[in-house]
Design an enzyme around this catalytic site. Structure first.
Site, PDB file in Angstrom:
ATOM      1  N   GLU A 134     -23.702  41.062  46.809  1.00  0.00           N
ATOM      2  CA  GLU A 134     -22.584  40.434  46.100  1.00  0.00           C
ATOM      3  C   GLU A 134     -22.000  41.440  45.120  1.00  0.00           C
ATOM      4  O   GLU A 134     -22.746  42.120  44.403  1.00  0.00           O
ATOM      5  CB  GLU A 134     -23.075  39.194  45.357  1.00  0.00           C
ATOM      6  CG  GLU A 134     -22.036  38.565  44.427  1.00  0.00           C
ATOM      7  CD  GLU A 134     -22.590  37.353  43.680  1.00  0.00           C
ATOM      8  OE1 GLU A 134     -23.499  36.680  44.219  1.00  0.00           O
ATOM      9  OE2 GLU A 134     -22.128  37.082  42.560  1.00  0.00           O
ATOM     10  N   GLU A 139     -15.728  38.391  36.398  1.00  0.00           N
ATOM     11  CA  GLU A 139     -16.286  37.105  35.989  1.00  0.00           C
ATOM     12  C   GLU A 139     -15.875  36.858  34.548  1.00  0.00           C
ATOM     13  O   GLU A 139     -15.781  37.788  33.745  1.00  0.00           O
ATOM     14  CB  GLU A 139     -17.808  37.101  36.093  1.00  0.00           C
ATOM     15  CG  GLU A 139     -18.345  36.877  37.476  1.00  0.00           C
ATOM     16  CD  GLU A 139     -19.834  36.580  37.460  1.00  0.00           C
ATOM     17  OE1 GLU A 139     -20.219  35.423  37.695  1.00  0.00           O
ATOM     18  OE2 GLU A 139     -20.605  37.524  37.216  1.00  0.00           O
TER      19      GLU A 139
END
Length: 269
Positions: A134, A139
């Site tokens: 990932e 974020e």
């Protein structure tokens, strides 16, 4: 602010400028309400209320049309698997429609100034997590002075040591338009904001913790979660919604909260 346009059209592997009337379903999937992870407070739904395109000229600072993923209050919404939630939101991805191995992925994004929201622009491998890796290009937990980046894989998933925060300078915030980018090759994952390198992850850094899982195809994801594990670790709010402060819940009830995306692009490097 630079639009970070590619120098050669032939270098483009994938691009969406969101200038149509509706999301291009040949490029994107829209997630439905059964999907649930990380103790998040929302259900994802495929609805114009949560996933929509806004026309050129409707959003200040955008270069054309805009994709908007919006969280809305929907008291007691029932998912098909029996979960009851008070918020619905949007998540899209390119799984089984587009993926790539090594290159540059970038997007021009504006984030909401709402503590406890959890939008992200990221990539996953096409197999089981975390074995196929990932890459979190962006974020955000709603604290408008910083954003985060990270990589996850076997031995470095969840509480990964391969993570960094970027604090904006000169009065800028995440609520302004910024270009979030990753350059990924067989030895290095390089994260950038507005063309400025903010973090570098190398194969030796990863292999200190586990196997390098970044030589296999990854697909793109854009989503707007509400609350959940990462916001909770920052703000420590447990109730009435995990990771979502009451003031933010009230704001979403009144106005909603949205991530807006001007464009998304993947290029050869």
């Amino acid at each position: 602010m630079s639009d970070s346009k590619p120098t050669e059209a032939s270098s483009i592997l994938f691009e969406d400028t969101f200038n149509g009337r509706e999301l291009d379903r040949s490029l994107w999937n829209v997630e439905g309400p059964v999907f649930w992870v990380n103790r998040e407070a929302q259900a994802y739904i495929d609805s114009p209320g949560t996933v929509r395109l806004l026309p050129e000229g409707s959003i200040a600072g955008a270069t054309g049309g805009v994709l908007e993923l919006r969280a809305r209050y929907s008291a007691g919404f029932q998912t098909p698997d029996g979960r009851s939630v008070d918020f619905v939101s949007g998540r899209i991805d390119t799984r089984d429609k587009f993926d790539f191995t090594h290159g540059r992925a970038s997007a021009r994004i504006r984030l909401p100034d709402t503590e406890g929201v959890w939008p992200a622009f990221w990539m996953l491998g096409n197999g089981s997590w975390p074995e196929t890796g990932e890459i979190d290009i962006l974020e955000y937990v709603g604290e408008s002075d910083w954003v985060g980046v990270a990589v996850h894989g076997p031995g470095y998933s969840g509480e990964t040591p391969l993570v960094n925060k970027y604090f904006f300078e000169d009065g800028a915030t995440a609520a302004d338009w910024h270009i979030y980018e990753v350059e990924w090759d067989p030895e290095t994952i390089l994260f950038k904001v507005d063309g400025r390198t903010i973090y570098r992850v190398t194969r030796p850094m990863v292999e200190l913790y586990g196997k390098w899982r970044f030589d296999t195809p990854k697909h793109l994801i854009l989503n707007l979660a509400i609350g959940g594990e990462y916001p909770y670790k920052v703000n420590r709010f447990k109730a009435p919604y995990y990771g979502l402060p009451p003031a933010s819940a009230d704001l979403i009830r009144r106005e909603g909260a949205a991530i807006q995306i001007d464009w998304v692009r993947v290029e050869k490097i």
